[in-house]
Design a protein around this motif. Structure first.
Motif, PDB file in Angstrom:
ATOM      1  N   TYR C 541       0.835  -1.212   0.000  1.00 58.63           N
ATOM      2  CA  TYR C 541       0.000   0.000   0.000  1.00 58.63           C
ATOM      3  C   TYR C 541       0.866   1.256   0.000  1.00 58.63           C
ATOM      4  O   TYR C 541       0.607   2.209  -0.742  1.00 58.63           O
ATOM      5  CB  TYR C 541      -0.931  -0.019   1.217  1.00 58.63           C
ATOM      6  N   LEU C 542       1.894   1.269   0.817  1.00 60.14           N
ATOM      7  CA  LEU C 542       2.770   2.441   0.859  1.00 60.14           C
ATOM      8  C   LEU C 542       3.465   2.625  -0.486  1.00 60.14           C
ATOM      9  O   LEU C 542       3.647   3.754  -0.950  1.00 60.14           O
ATOM     10  CB  LEU C 542       3.786   2.305   1.995  1.00 60.14           C
ATOM     11  N   ASN C 543       3.811   1.519  -1.117  1.00 57.11           N
ATOM     12  CA  ASN C 543       4.387   1.644  -2.451  1.00 57.11           C
ATOM     13  C   ASN C 543       3.364   2.176  -3.443  1.00 57.11           C
ATOM     14  O   ASN C 543       3.687   2.986  -4.311  1.00 57.11           O
ATOM     15  CB  ASN C 543       4.942   0.295  -2.922  1.00 57.11           C
ATOM     16  N   ALA C 544       2.138   1.706  -3.326  1.00 56.71           N
ATOM     17  CA  ALA C 544       1.091   2.224  -4.210  1.00 56.71           C
ATOM     18  C   ALA C 544       0.965   3.732  -4.041  1.00 56.71           C
ATOM     19  O   ALA C 544       0.727   4.460  -5.001  1.00 56.71           O
ATOM     20  CB  ALA C 544      -0.245   1.545  -3.903  1.00 56.71           C
ATOM     21  N   ARG C 545       1.131   4.181  -2.830  1.00 58.44           N
ATOM     22  CA  ARG C 545       1.063   5.620  -2.564  1.00 58.44           C
ATOM     23  C   ARG C 545       2.389   6.326  -2.884  1.00 58.44           C
ATOM     24  O   ARG C 545       2.513   7.526  -2.681  1.00 58.44           O
ATOM     25  CB  ARG C 545       0.676   5.900  -1.101  1.00 58.44           C
ATOM     26  N   LYS C 546       3.381   5.579  -3.317  1.00 61.93           N
ATOM     27  CA  LYS C 546       4.685   6.120  -3.722  1.00 61.93           C
ATOM     28  C   LYS C 546       5.403   6.907  -2.626  1.00 61.93           C
ATOM     29  O   LYS C 546       6.054   7.913  -2.894  1.00 61.93           O
ATOM     30  CB  LYS C 546       4.549   7.004  -4.971  1.00 61.93           C
ATOM     31  N   VAL C 547       5.290   6.460  -1.402  1.00 59.35           N
ATOM     32  CA  VAL C 547       5.928   7.204  -0.315  1.00 59.35           C
ATOM     33  C   VAL C 547       7.171   6.509   0.229  1.00 59.35           C
ATOM     34  O   VAL C 547       7.822   7.033   1.127  1.00 59.35           O
ATOM     35  CB  VAL C 547       4.954   7.457   0.863  1.00 59.35           C
ATOM     36  N   LEU C 548       7.491   5.341  -0.288  1.00 58.16           N
ATOM     37  CA  LEU C 548       8.664   4.630   0.220  1.00 58.16           C
ATOM     38  C   LEU C 548       9.834   4.759  -0.753  1.00 58.16           C
ATOM     39  O   LEU C 548       9.635   4.650  -1.955  1.00 58.16           O
ATOM     40  CB  LEU C 548       8.356   3.140   0.383  1.00 58.16           C
ATOM     41  N   PRO C 549      11.032   4.918  -0.220  1.00 58.69           N
ATOM     42  CA  PRO C 549      12.201   4.809  -1.101  1.00 58.69           C
ATOM     43  C   PRO C 549      12.302   3.367  -1.613  1.00 58.69           C
ATOM     44  O   PRO C 549      11.838   2.446  -0.920  1.00 58.69           O
ATOM     45  CB  PRO C 549      13.382   5.129  -0.186  1.00 58.69           C
ATOM     46  N   PRO C 550      12.892   3.172  -2.775  1.00 57.78           N
ATOM     47  CA  PRO C 550      12.940   1.821  -3.344  1.00 57.78           C
ATOM     48  C   PRO C 550      13.676   0.817  -2.463  1.00 57.78           C
ATOM     49  O   PRO C 550      13.447  -0.390  -2.561  1.00 57.78           O
ATOM     50  CB  PRO C 550      13.675   2.010  -4.681  1.00 57.78           C
ATOM     51  N   THR C 551      14.537   1.311  -1.590  1.00 56.94           N
ATOM     52  CA  THR C 551      15.306   0.403  -0.741  1.00 56.94           C
ATOM     53  C   THR C 551      14.564  -0.032   0.520  1.00 56.94           C
ATOM     54  O   THR C 551      15.064  -0.853   1.282  1.00 56.94           O
ATOM     55  CB  THR C 551      16.592   1.102  -0.288  1.00 56.94           C
ATOM     56  N   ALA C 552      13.399   0.527   0.759  1.00 58.13           N
ATOM     57  CA  ALA C 552      12.681   0.178   1.992  1.00 58.13           C
ATOM     58  C   ALA C 552      12.410  -1.318   2.028  1.00 58.13           C
ATOM     59  O   ALA C 552      12.095  -1.929   1.007  1.00 58.13           O
ATOM     60  CB  ALA C 552      11.365   0.959   2.063  1.00 58.13           C
ATOM     61  N   GLY C 553      12.537  -1.902   3.194  1.00 55.54           N
ATOM     62  CA  GLY C 553      12.331  -3.332   3.331  1.00 55.54           C
ATOM     63  C   GLY C 553      10.980  -3.655   3.949  1.00 55.54           C
ATOM     64  O   GLY C 553      10.244  -2.768   4.385  1.00 55.54           O
ATOM     65  N   SER C 554      10.668  -4.939   3.951  1.00 62.67           N
ATOM     66  CA  SER C 554       9.383  -5.383   4.492  1.00 62.67           C
ATOM     67  C   SER C 554       9.609  -6.520   5.475  1.00 62.67           C
ATOM     68  O   SER C 554      10.335  -7.474   5.174  1.00 62.67           O
ATOM     69  CB  SER C 554       8.496  -5.857   3.332  1.00 62.67           C
ATOM     70  N   LEU C 555       9.018  -6.396   6.627  1.00 64.46           N
ATOM     71  CA  LEU C 555       8.952  -7.523   7.554  1.00 64.46           C
ATOM     72  C   LEU C 555       7.478  -7.827   7.755  1.00 64.46           C
ATOM     73  O   LEU C 555       6.779  -7.146   8.506  1.00 64.46           O
ATOM     74  CB  LEU C 555       9.625  -7.178   8.892  1.00 64.46           C
ATOM     75  N   ALA C 556       7.005  -8.798   7.013  1.00 62.64           N
ATOM     76  CA  ALA C 556       5.596  -9.176   7.090  1.00 62.64           C
ATOM     77  C   ALA C 556       5.552 -10.640   7.486  1.00 62.64           C
ATOM     78  O   ALA C 556       6.085 -11.486   6.787  1.00 62.64           O
ATOM     79  CB  ALA C 556       4.916  -8.960   5.746  1.00 62.64           C
ATOM     80  N   ARG C 557       4.938 -10.917   8.589  1.00 62.72           N
ATOM     81  CA  ARG C 557       4.864 -12.286   9.088  1.00 62.72           C
ATOM     82  C   ARG C 557       3.438 -12.540   9.551  1.00 62.72           C
ATOM     83  O   ARG C 557       2.890 -11.739  10.311  1.00 62.72           O
ATOM     84  CB  ARG C 557       5.864 -12.433  10.230  1.00 62.72           C
ATOM     85  N   PRO C 558       2.809 -13.613   9.078  1.00 60.70           N
ATOM     86  CA  PRO C 558       1.409 -13.822   9.455  1.00 60.70           C
ATOM     87  C   PRO C 558       1.255 -14.197  10.927  1.00 60.70           C
ATOM     88  O   PRO C 558       2.247 -14.409  11.621  1.00 60.70           O
ATOM     89  CB  PRO C 558       0.992 -14.993   8.563  1.00 60.70           C
ATOM     90  N   GLY C 559      -0.002 -14.269  11.376  1.00 66.40           N
ATOM     91  CA  GLY C 559      -0.295 -14.791  12.697  1.00 66.40           C
ATOM     92  C   GLY C 559      -0.081 -16.283  12.687  1.00 66.40           C
ATOM     93  O   GLY C 559       0.432 -16.823  11.724  1.00 66.40           O
ATOM     94  N   PRO C 560      -0.471 -17.017  13.670  1.00 68.47           N
ATOM     95  CA  PRO C 560      -1.178 -16.546  14.864  1.00 68.47           C
ATOM     96  C   PRO C 560      -0.262 -16.017  15.965  1.00 68.47           C
ATOM     97  O   PRO C 560      -0.742 -15.375  16.870  1.00 68.47           O
ATOM     98  CB  PRO C 560      -1.890 -17.810  15.341  1.00 68.47           C
ATOM     99  N   LEU C 561       1.035 -16.266  15.901  1.00 65.55           N
ATOM    100  CA  LEU C 561       1.894 -15.815  17.001  1.00 65.55           C
ATOM    101  C   LEU C 561       2.108 -14.315  16.921  1.00 65.55           C
ATOM    102  O   LEU C 561       2.288 -13.767  15.842  1.00 65.55           O
ATOM    103  CB  LEU C 561       3.239 -16.531  16.943  1.00 65.55           C
ATOM    104  N   PRO C 562       2.122 -13.654  18.079  1.00 65.21           N
ATOM    105  CA  PRO C 562       2.323 -12.203  18.067  1.00 65.21           C
ATOM    106  C   PRO C 562       3.722 -11.847  17.565  1.00 65.21           C
ATOM    107  O   PRO C 562       4.663 -12.623  17.728  1.00 65.21           O
ATOM    108  CB  PRO C 562       2.156 -11.794  19.526  1.00 65.21           C
TER     109      PRO C 562
END
Ligand SMILES: Cc1ncc(C[n+]2csc(CCOP(=O)(O)OP(=O)(O)O)c2C)c(N)n1
Ligand SMILES: Cc1ncc(C[n+]2csc(CCOP(=O)(O)OP(=O)(O)O)c2C)c(N)n1
Ligand code: SF4
Ligand code: SF4
Ligand SMILES: [Mg+2]
Ligand SMILES: [Mg+2]
Lengths: 281, 576, 576, 281
Positions: C541-562
């Motif tokens: 979403y942030l990329n869609a809004r073009k607000v992130l530098p291309p080098t920004a990384g992602s830490l996306a991990r699903p549930g169920p663990l917090p």
């Protein structure tokens, strides 16, 4: 000619899976599971020719506990799934299970339209007058003065939904009431329902011991119906308006036959012929 | 920049016919379109009508050319007005240039001043008067004859076509119609007002088909044999085509009580082993999202053909827009990867729908095919469509010992058992589950199944069909769905004007083949994303996928008016 | 990197209690939490239970500190096992380090080998035996006393708290509970096994509240007086809090037949002038999208509180995940701009929900507030929450001559008439309309109303509340919702370890204030987007809004663990 | 004291807007619009105190043609919108209009639950046994043998949905049938329905001249009911099973009163008091 030796007939337990139910000890749904498997064994239905479709709720967990084909769907949509399956695969015996919330609240529209559509399905609603799975809110069949849910702290104040009367008004041809506390009576009803060539609705009183502990007393209040099964819609309509909703038995059975969604095509065509109709000139 | 001088592409002729309800606009258009097809040319015909259910005014817009027509032109060359009732409602859709000619019925009053035409651009003909000469005579048929004459269509072709189309109306009507056509044909003005069409040397096989019919054909060619649906504009004709044709193929269609039912019915049928589809439009698609999530989670293949209309909410049901893209891409709760495709033209509706069915079956997932009113309800004369190469069959359960419905496999697609198979009983589930299908809430099972559902889509080789790519140049128009036609024509005009332009029309929207996309736009210096909606949904999506250079531009314009080539050309020229 | 040495932040204590159904885990946790609050410290308590409706096993996880606690720690310091039934189901949720201590009931068997503990880390106490000494005595109360002693809580505080919480159980139960607590308290092991908590000098006012209660309070503080809803886990407690409280305020709650009804009921009530809300989770939100589109198009303010759970489909109803973001942002057909907010913590659920109501009312649109199971069903001891400054009232119709419901105004918000106003009768419509509200399919009206619905949101000044920004540094963690707690703690650890880190926790997800966002991340060189889902929805979403530098990384991990702080720290450290 | 001079009483036309209906010439819905405005005029209801809520369909376009408050919602959801409005604003007179598709197909669940919930609403369904707006598909009330729609080329084969019987089974307290060809009879029914303190359902036969031109013959077949209104559910149930669905009049009227969703709070509290409950200690 010598074929392979005939297989021993299947027993009720052969229709059970080894998945352990998540149900509370004493839950009425256990007996419904048993009655279904007994009925399937009694009818000697090949397991692979049976499909059990459900929605979401404690009751709707049932398919996973059986060893036939199953579809544990989404809340309220068991009947549409079963409808599609039955139209596509008329050779299968399709049973639908669920709860009063699943069937009469969110799924109410499909209930009416399935009654009307009259496919050869057996619809088993385990009515405990509560949403068990979500921890005890009022369902359409909850008595108006039940105040245990914080969502309806003064009770719903609404007359209980009358599933059998709705089924009749919507055109169902087979309407019965069973009780999980009477598993053999329930097995018989199920057996007849599965054999009925059309939409069969079985309203099963199935206590929720956790959120309606008082339903344990159903053992005392549930009774067999005093009148015999009628085939007359007018008579049935009248009776269902006076019904105490505790009487078990086959309430209404119409001689009407099931609808077959599509028979052999009158004008078969190949894909090529179909495409050729778009040719110009 | 004036395209007539700078970008001239005059081998097409655009004709519109307008009139009030009952004036016979639609029949006239139908005969004209088929006559053109028989003459050997290509054409596109769209239709517009007022809000009335029946009896309102309507208009048809038709463009003819000696090569496939994928978009309306910027202006009409010829407009035939059978009358002027509520013409204001259409005026926006009938762009007129200084070279347009309006033909009117002399009995129906002057050309309204809003068209702002010079006297030479106006022509009156006694259509009603001539019609009145024959019993049952109708002005539209006189108009048809006149138009045919002006356009250069042979009288015989038009008459034969009329005969075929009108024969079910009975002999009397037919005879007087043919008479009227002849009379109209005889009304030629002194000087030629448009360059007449020329017949191609060797006319080849052509199809006359609507976009909705094309989607229907693609569906059954892909293997669809069960459909459940709830009527909605502008998808209903797709269902109306499917109902009898499915029956002919031994399948069937159920009209459901609502879209919640229809989507779940097709899930049930597909679970039963029968490839299944539903068709709808925005409001219906909204209602289907929960069901589609179930299909994704339970890995039950289903296809949704979504014929878009103006949004949001009930919006503009009879007009076109490409604004359901967001919903199609992102409208499921949880992480629910699925396929989204777009039909790039009426003709491509066959290919894309067939491909969608085959992909859904192959990958055991949901495929949403986006079309829209402007191609669904339009008709075209086209070359016979093609089919994708993919075999597109489900991977069925074969090894039976210890059957695991959601087994982790190399391609992440698990063999699927179909009821009737005695060794593979399982329960499909929308709850998170382990490989057996038993509900599981563990982190491991969740991660594995999420990975699986993503990887089976991202790891598949979709080949070159993911987009239609054409042209070479510095400029690159990136587009999807029905906007592709206008974009492709704009690219041609730009190229002819000395601005070589490439077009990338994306058929497989999700998962977007990133490497292929990057290769497709490589070497271009100016990118413009063209789409028909307000929010620049495709542009945002491409940015979300990080495939656009930061300088890429967006041309996003909502409906109801179709995108026209010159609009795109102008946008590019302004930016240069 | 080991946080105990490099990033030590040891001022918190993490305690877990597990046991089978009926063992009293939850009551124990409740008393412990409130005792901590009275002692003057902060705490966070989450709860986990098996798939059984009742009678299954459950666990509570509690973290105490001398400052607000927004996230669980990486490991538990102390785990009390009342028994070991189905402990495997929880094991993932109970990360144990070499310093963790497990306390078990000597009657309930050994610590299962999967915990892999050294003998010194295991402690047995005769909980059941001691409980059996008093009539009605219960092991959990003995355990509570023991825990309290180990943690350094005064016996009196715990007893008083127990008294208040258990009084409705009757004198007998209460008396024996107090006795058990005392006995447990007397069971102190020889050596201190954890550093005891210290009481702050001057304890201040604290609240003990769950996230769902906090959302409910925010809703009524924002002005909500009507709620319609359908029960769903994990949102039901929000409704259960609202039902009686709305009644006390003269409002009301209707339990609807389904989510299609509930969302449309709140639209009706809001049309009637009463600020209205519904609460749900993923499957319900899916069903509401068509209704929300109507609210957007008809400009009827409504608020949806969506408490997320594991997806897709029925998913993992009792566990947390941040995976409904896509649906909330994009799940409406057509171009349908609306507000999406995220509650950044339990405490922030008050602020954000209140703000959402006020924004929805001010802008006459839909606001979706995203919370999730991990904060909705958790409880915390917090500082009293704050309220947004916005007045947040609807702009009502005042000039009556020639009333136009959808008038184009400077701020694009049109005065809204409420039934009862005799001069402003109008019909609200989800069909595209002109300023009067009369259906219109013209390009002009469509464009104007689309612009208006977008501009009223994009032109509004949301001020500084759009995000919580903290810290200075090269590294920037960008996050939303419940992930903010772990991210903030990770930033602190990184900063202490010599890697100064900023956190931007976004409260207003849509429309994203682009300029403010850019300013917030300005000056940072490493950006990481942290979220709890599989698809990296926020990152996209942030990329869609073009607000992130291309080098920004992602830490996306699903549930169920917090998400846990160290997971984020490790991710950053790996990348450095 | 002198107030402003009393306003002249409102006429039916004062309840009409100047938006031109999109309906086909001869459509039954015109007469329903007239009857509604006449009834409002007859009851002298202040226009600003009336709200008309609808779904989507030709019939559902009605609110825009009136000069009261209106909400033209989405397909099938008129009743929930009206329910929310009525609960929030019990002072308003809330009428709900729609078609047979809107009300009985996609909206069927809300129909049942609105009957049961028994709020003081008047629900007017213009039944033309077809989906007019989408150009002529079968609706639940379409006769089984109607073959004009390409979606159901052999007819639906299903018995017509019986709205009055469903309403009764679901608990409605006021069930009537009107005919757009009898505008004055319809006006009277509407007037009584609006005054009824509870959920009032009026099933209006309203021909679609475009897709069901044969319905013009309803002028001949529709007739007044021969029995008098009953207040007995059993009697009504029986009659509705025998009903020819062409008889107009007030079929059933129960003396039951409407439910009020929420009365004055028994335990009022301020926001501050509410917040204070979270204080620890
Ligand atoms: C769309 C949607 N809304 C709500 C829920 C939450 N939900 C799950 S089961 C259930 C009710 C179950 O009640 P019932 O059908 O009576 O079954 P029981 O548990 O009593 O056997 C609800 C409301 C859901 N899963 N999906
Ligand atoms: C969710 C959704 N599905 C389908 C439609 C398409 N649609 C609009 S009106 C209508 C049926 C209208 O029939 P009815 O309610 O009987 O009204 P009539 O036009 O006959 O008066 C349908 C299916 C829609 N607008 N929204
Ligand atoms: S909660 Fe009730 S319905 Fe659910 S399993 Fe327990 S007893 Fe059965
Ligand atoms: S289509 Fe039928 S229902 Fe619709 S306006 Fe025309 S006559 Fe009336
Ligand atoms: Mg139940
Ligand atoms: Mg209708």
């Amino acid at each position: 000619m010598h074929g392979p030796p005939p297989l021993p007939p299947l027993k009720a337990k052969d229709y059970k899976s080894d998945v352990k139910p998540i149900w509370c000890a004493g839950c009425g749904h256990f007996a419904v599971l048993s009655a279904i498997t007994k009925s399937l064994a009694h009818l000697a239905l090949p397991r692979e020719q049976v499909a059990l479709v459900s929605g979401i709720g404690c009751s709707s967990r049932l398919p996973a506990y059986t060893h036939v084909y199953g579809f544990h769907g989404i809340h309220g949509r068991a009947l549409p799934i079963a409808t599609g399956l039955k139209v596509a695969r008329p050779d299968l015996t399709v049973l639908v299970t669920g709860g009063d919330g699943d069937g009469f609240s969110i799924g109410g529209n499909h209930f009416m339209h399935a009654c009307r559509r009259n496919l050869d399905l057996t619809y088993i609603v385990m009515d405990n007058e509560v949403y068990g799975m979500t921890k005890g809110q009022a369902s359409p069949t909850t008595p108006p003065d039940w105040t245990e849910s914080k969502l309806t702290p003064h009770g719903t104040g609404l007359p209980s939904f009358n599933p059998a009367a709705i089924a009749l008004a919507a055109g169902a041809g087979f309407i019965a009431r069973g009780f999980s506390g009477d598993p053999s009576g329930l097995t018989d009803l199920l057996t007849e329902a599965i054999q009925y060539p059309g939409f069969a609705f079985i309203h099963v009183l199935s206590p929720c011991v956790t959120f309606h502990p008082e339903q344990k007393a159903w053992k005392q209040t549930v009774h067999e119906q005093t009148q015999t099964t009628t085939a007359d819609r007018v008579v049935a309509a009248q009776r269902l308006q006076q019904d105490d909703r505790m009487a078990t038995g086959l309430i209404f059975r119409s001689p009407a036959n099931a609808r077959t969604e599509h028979a052999a095509p009158a004008h078969p065509a190949t894909l090529e012929q179909m495409a050729a109709r778009f040719l110009t000139g | 920049m004036d395209r007539k001088t700078d970008l001239s592409e005059t081998r097409s002729l655009s004709v519109a016919i307008i009139g009030s309800g009952g004036s016979g606009v639609v029949t006239t258009g139908k005969i004209l379109l088929e006559s053109i097809a028989r003459f050997g040319l290509y054409a596109l015909m769209t239709r517009s009508s007022g809000p009335q259910i029946r009896g309102g005014e309507s208009a048809i817009m038709l463009r003819v050319a000696d090569r496939p027509v994928a978009s309306l032109d910027d202006h009409f060359d010829l407009l035939l007005a059978l009358d002027w009732l509520n013409v204001d409602r259409f005026a926006d859709e009938l762009p007129i240039s200084t070279e347009s000619i309006i033909l009117r019925d002399s009995d129906q009053g002057e050309v309204p001043p809003r068209f702002n035409l010079s006297p030479e651009q106006q022509l009156a003909a006694p259509l009603s008067q001539l019609a009145a000469e024959s019993e049952n005579g109708r002005a539209n048929m006189v108009g048809l004859g006149l138009l045919a004459q002006l356009m250069g269509l042979p009288l015989e072709t038009v008459k034969e076509t009329a005969q075929d189309i009108l024969k079910r109306k009975g002999d009397a009507v037919l005879a007087s119609s043919l008479l009227c056509i002849e009379q109209g044909y005889g009304q030629a003005p002194e000087k030629k007002i448009v360059t007449p069409l020329t017949q191609p040397a060797s006319p080849t096989t052509r199809w006359n088909i609507s976009g909705n019919e094309a989607s229907g054909l693609g569906a059954v060619q892909g293997g669809i044999r069960f459909v459940a649906a709830y009527p909605i504009t502008p998808a209903s004709e797709l269902l109306e085509w499917l109902a009898p044709n499915l029956e002919r193929l031994g399948g069937g269609l159920v009209q459901a009580e609502d879209e919640l039912a229809s989507v779940n019915m097709i899930i049930g049928a597909s679970f039963g082993g029968v490839p299944s589809l539903t068709a709808t439009s925005g409001p219906g698609l909204s209602l289907m999202m929960e069901g589609l999530g179930l299909a994704v989670a339970s890995e039950t293949p289903v296809v949704v053909s979504n014929v878009m209309r103006g949004g949001p909410s009930t919006g503009i049901p009879t007009k076109s827009e490409q604004s359901d893209l967001n919903l199609a891409l992102y409208g499921l709760h949880g992480d629910a990867p699925h396929l989204v495709l777009s039909a790039l033209s009426i003709r491509d509706s066959v290919f894309t729908t067939e491909w969608a069915v085959k992909l859904a079956e192959t990958l055991q997932t949901v495929a949403i095919v986006l079309s829209d009113q402007s191609q669904g309800q339009a008709r075209a004369v086209i070359d016979p469509p093609t089919s994708p190469m993919l075999e597109g069959k489900r991977k069925l359960a074969v090894e039976h010992a210890d059957y695991r419905r959601y087994a982790l496999t190399e391609d992440a697609v698990s063999p699927m058992a179909i009821p009737g198979d005695a060794d593979c009983m399982y329960t499909a589930d929308g709850l998170e589950h382990n490989q057996l299908g038993t509900p599981s809430a563990t982190a491991t099972d969740h991660q594995l199944q999420l990975d699986k559902r993503r990887n089976k889509l991202s790891g598949f080789d979709y080949g070159d069909d993911w987009a239609d790519i054409g042209g070479e140049g510095d400029i690159c128009l990136i587009t999807w769905g029905s906007a592709s036609g206008a974009a492709r024509e704009a690219a041609e005009r730009l190229t002819r004007a000395g601005y070589p332009t490439r077009t990338v029309a994306v058929r497989l929207l999700s998962p977007l083949p990133i490497a292929r996309f990057s290769a497709a736009i490589e070497g271009t210096t100016h990118q413009l994303v063209v789409e028909q909606n307000h929010g620049a949904q495709f542009y945002d999506y491409l940015n979300a996928r990080k495939v656009l250079p930061p300088t890429a531009g967006s041309l996003a314009r909502p409906g109801p008016l179709p995108l026209r080539p010159q609009e795109i050309v102008n946008h590019i020229m302004k930016g240069l």
